[in-house]
Design an enzyme around this catalytic site. Structure first.
Site, PDB file in Angstrom:
ATOM      1  N   GLU A  83       0.873  -1.174   0.000  1.00  0.00           N
ATOM      2  CA  GLU A  83       0.000   0.000   0.000  1.00  0.00           C
ATOM      3  C   GLU A  83       0.910   1.224   0.000  1.00  0.00           C
ATOM      4  O   GLU A  83       1.500   1.570   1.020  1.00  0.00           O
ATOM      5  CB  GLU A  83      -0.905  -0.028   1.234  1.00  0.00           C
ATOM      6  CG  GLU A  83      -1.722   1.221   1.437  1.00  0.00           C
ATOM      7  CD  GLU A  83      -2.531   1.575   0.224  1.00  0.00           C
ATOM      8  OE1 GLU A  83      -2.261   2.642  -0.355  1.00  0.00           O
ATOM      9  OE2 GLU A  83      -3.387   0.771  -0.168  1.00  0.00           O
ATOM     10  N   CYS A 134      -2.101   8.970   2.359  1.00  0.00           N
ATOM     11  CA  CYS A 134      -1.799   8.380   1.058  1.00  0.00           C
ATOM     12  C   CYS A 134      -2.834   8.733   0.009  1.00  0.00           C
ATOM     13  O   CYS A 134      -2.544   8.703  -1.191  1.00  0.00           O
ATOM     14  CB  CYS A 134      -1.665   6.859   1.178  1.00  0.00           C
ATOM     15  SG  CYS A 134      -3.161   6.023   1.751  1.00  0.00           S
TER      16      CYS A 134
END
Length: 481
Positions: free
Chosen positions: A215, A249
Site C-alpha cells: 500500500e 496516502c
C-alpha cells in the site's frame, strides 16, 4: 520507548509459527473473540489512543476518532459477524460428469504473517490488515513505525492485555529491527509506506518467495473542469488536503484545472480556508502538524524551489506547524510535481482541456486515487476509459474510504493488493481446491488409461473441431475523446 532486542526476533517468529501449527487460531470462535477484543481495546482506550495520536501528529480529536478509532471498532465487529459467511467452503458449478467429485474451494489460512505499518495513520493502517489476519486464522507480528513513538508505546502496552500473545506480537524499532525481521521467512508481508522502502521489502520477500501486499500511495491528482459547483469543489478538495495536514496516502496531491477557471478556483480555495480556520490554521485546534523535523524540512525545500506563485499560506513555526499552502501556475517539471508531497501544499496546474489533463496524468506513475470534479458524463467516461488508478472518485475527496464494501488499494507504483473487511480477510487466505473422486466415476475415466487408441484420442480432443466464431478488430484506435 525501548526497542525490541534483535535476538528476540527469530524467537518471536518461531513461537507464533508454533502457535499456528498447533491450530490455536483455527476455530472460528477463537477468531471471533480476538476480533471483539480488538474492538474492546479501541473502545475502552479511545481517549488514550486519541492522546497518543495528538502527541505524535498534533491531530484533532475528531479526525482521530472518525478516521481511526471508530472505524476499527466498527470493522472488527463486522468481521466477527461475517466470519461464518466468509470462511464457508464454496461449491463450484461443473459439468454433469464431474459433479460427483464434490469440487470445493476451501479458504486456507496462510500462516504467520508480518504487518509493517506507517506513522501517518498508525492505528487504522495497523489494525486494518490485522483484523484481516485474525479473521483468516493467521498469527501476526506487527512492526510499528518508530516515528509515531507515542502510539507505538501505547499499543505495545495494551495489546498483550487484549489479544492472545501466543498469536499476536508487537515489535518496536527502526531500520535495524525491520532489517532483522526481513531476514526471516514469513507466509505473507503486508507493508504500508513508500515505494523506496517497498522495493527493499519486495526484494527481501523474493528471497523466500513470500507473497506481499504493498500500500504505497503516490501523487493522487484532481481534475476540475468547471461543470461541478466550483465553490463546493474547492471546499471538498481543501478539506481532503487539510486532513492530517496532507499526510495521507489518498490526499489530493495536485489539481489540474481548466486554465480560464484557475483564478476563480484559487479564490474559492481561499474562501473555504478562511471558513475552516478563521483564527488561522497555526492557531487552530482543527488542524494537524507535520510529524517530524525531517519531513518539515523536506516540505520547506519543495516549496522554496517551486516556480509557481504562492497564493496564500506558507507560514510555519518552530513546532513543525505548516499552513495549508496554495501554489498556482505550476508547470510540468516543477519541484512540487517531483514526488508525493505528503503535506499541506497544493499545487494548481492549469490545463486547456480534460483531454490534456488525462494526458498529463498518463505521463506519470499510476496514482493510488484519481479525483475528478465534473458533471459532464462524456468527461467521466473518458476518465474511466483512458486512465489507470487504484481508485477513482468523482466529486469528492477521501470520502471513498468510508465505503467499506469497496476494495481499496493501488496499481503499479501505488502498490498492489486490496483491503477493507472481506478484502483484508482474503489477503491472508488462499483458495485451496479440493475434489473427492468416487469409485463410481471410473466408467467416465476409463478413456484416459493406456493403451492410447485413435478412438481415445478422438474422444479427448473434440476441441480441435469446434467452430470458432468469426471476429474482426474494431475500427479506430479505441481511444475515447
Amino acid at each position: 520507548m525501548s526497542y525490541t532486542p534483535l535476538d528476540e526476533m527469530p524467537k518471536i517468529r518461531d513461537s507464533l509459527r508454533a502457535t499456528f501449527r498447533k491450530g490455536v487460531p483455527r476455530p472460528l470462535a477463537w477468531r471471533r473473540h480476538q476480533l471483539l477484543q480488538l474492538a474492546r481495546m479501541m473502545q475502552e482506550n479511545s481517549d488514550a489512543f486519541v492522546e497518543a495520536l495528538a502527541a505524535d501528529l498534533g491531530r484533532p480529536k475528531l479526525e482521530s476518532l472518525v478516521a481511526e478509532v471508530c472505524v476499527v471498532i466498527d470493522r472488527a465487529m463486522i468481521c466477527a459477524e461475517k466470519l461464518d459467511e466468509w470462511t464457508k467452503p464454496e461449491k463450484v458449478e461443473v459439468p454433469d460428469w464431474q459433479k460427483s467429485w464434490s469440487p470445493t474451494i476451501h479458504k486456507g489460512s496462510k500462516g504467520t504473517v508480518l504487518i509493517i505499518s506507517p506513522w501517518n495513520f498508525p492505528l487504522i493502517l495497523t489494525f486494518q490488515p490485522l483484523y484481516g489476519a485474525i479473521s483468516a486464522g493467521c498469527c501476526a507480528v506487527i512492526k510499528l513505525s518508530e516515528v509515531s513513538a507515542n502510539f507505538g508505546a501505547l499499543l505495545a502496552k495494551l495489546l498483550p492485555k487484549y489479544l492472545d500473545q501466543s498469536a499476536y506480537r508487537v515489535v518496536l524499532g527502526a531500520v535495524p529491527e525491520i532489517t532483522k525481521l526481513l531476514e526471516l521467512q514469513w507466509d505473507h508481508i503486508f507493508y504500508t509506506g513508500n515505494g523506496r522502502v517497498a522495493r527493499i521489502i519486495a526484494a527481501a520477500a523474493a528471497r523466500h518467495l513470500t507473497p506481499i501486499t504493498l500500500e504505497l500511495g503516490g501523487k493522487s491528482p484532481v481534475i476540475v473542469d468547471g461543470t461541478f459547483d466550483i465553490d463546493l469543489a474547492a471546499k471538498r478538495i481543501l478539506w481532503g488536503k487539510s486532513n492530517n495536514a496532507g499526510q495521507m496516502c489518498v490526499s489530493p496531491d495536485y489539481v489540474l484545472v481548466l486554465r480560464e477557471l484557475q483564478d476563480k478556483f484559487v479564490a474559492a480555495l481561499k474562501a473555504a480556508h478562511d471558513i475552516f480556520y478563521p483564527e488561522g490554521p497555526l492557531n487552530s485546534t482543527s488542524f494537524s502538524r507535520v510529524v517530524s523535523e525531517a519531513h518539515f524540512k523536506r516540505l520547506n525545500g519543495l516549496l522554496s524551489r517551486t516556480k509557481g506563485e504562492i497564493v496564500f499560506g506558507g507560514k510555519t513555526n518552530e513546532k513543525f506547524w505548516f499552513e495549508p499552502t496554495i501554489v498556482k501556475d505550476v508547470a510540468d517539471g516543477d519541484s512540487l510535481l517531483e514526488e508525493e508531497i505528503f503535506g499541506p501544499i497544493l499545487p494548481v496546474v492549469p490545463v486547456d482541456s480534460v483531454h490534456d489533463a488525462i494526458e498529463f496524468i498518463n505521463a506519470r506513475d499510476d496514482p493510488l486515487v484519481l479525483y475528478a470534479f465534473t458533471e459532464d458524463l462524456q468527461a467521466k467516461q473518458a476518465i474511466i476509459e483512458n486512465t489507470t488508478s487504484g481508485n477513482l472518485v468523482f466529486n469528492d475527496t477521501v470520502q471513498q474510504l468510508s465505503v467499506k464494501e469497496l476494495p481499496f488499494g493501488g496499481v503499479g507504483e501505488s502498490g498492489y493488493g486490496r483491503q477493507i473487511l472481506k478484502y483484508s480477510y482474503e489477503i491472508f487466505t488462499y483458495e485451496r481446491s479440493c475434489v473427492d473422486i468416487p469409485k463410481s466415476a471410473e466408467p467416465s475415466l476409463s478413456v484416459r488409461y493406456p493403451p492410447y487408441t485413435q478412438e481415445k484420442v478422438d474422444a479427448l480432443s473434440t476441441q480441435l473441431h469446434i467452430k470458432i466464431p468469426d471476429s474482426a478488430p474494431p475500427s479506430g484506435n479505441g481511444y475515447a475523446h
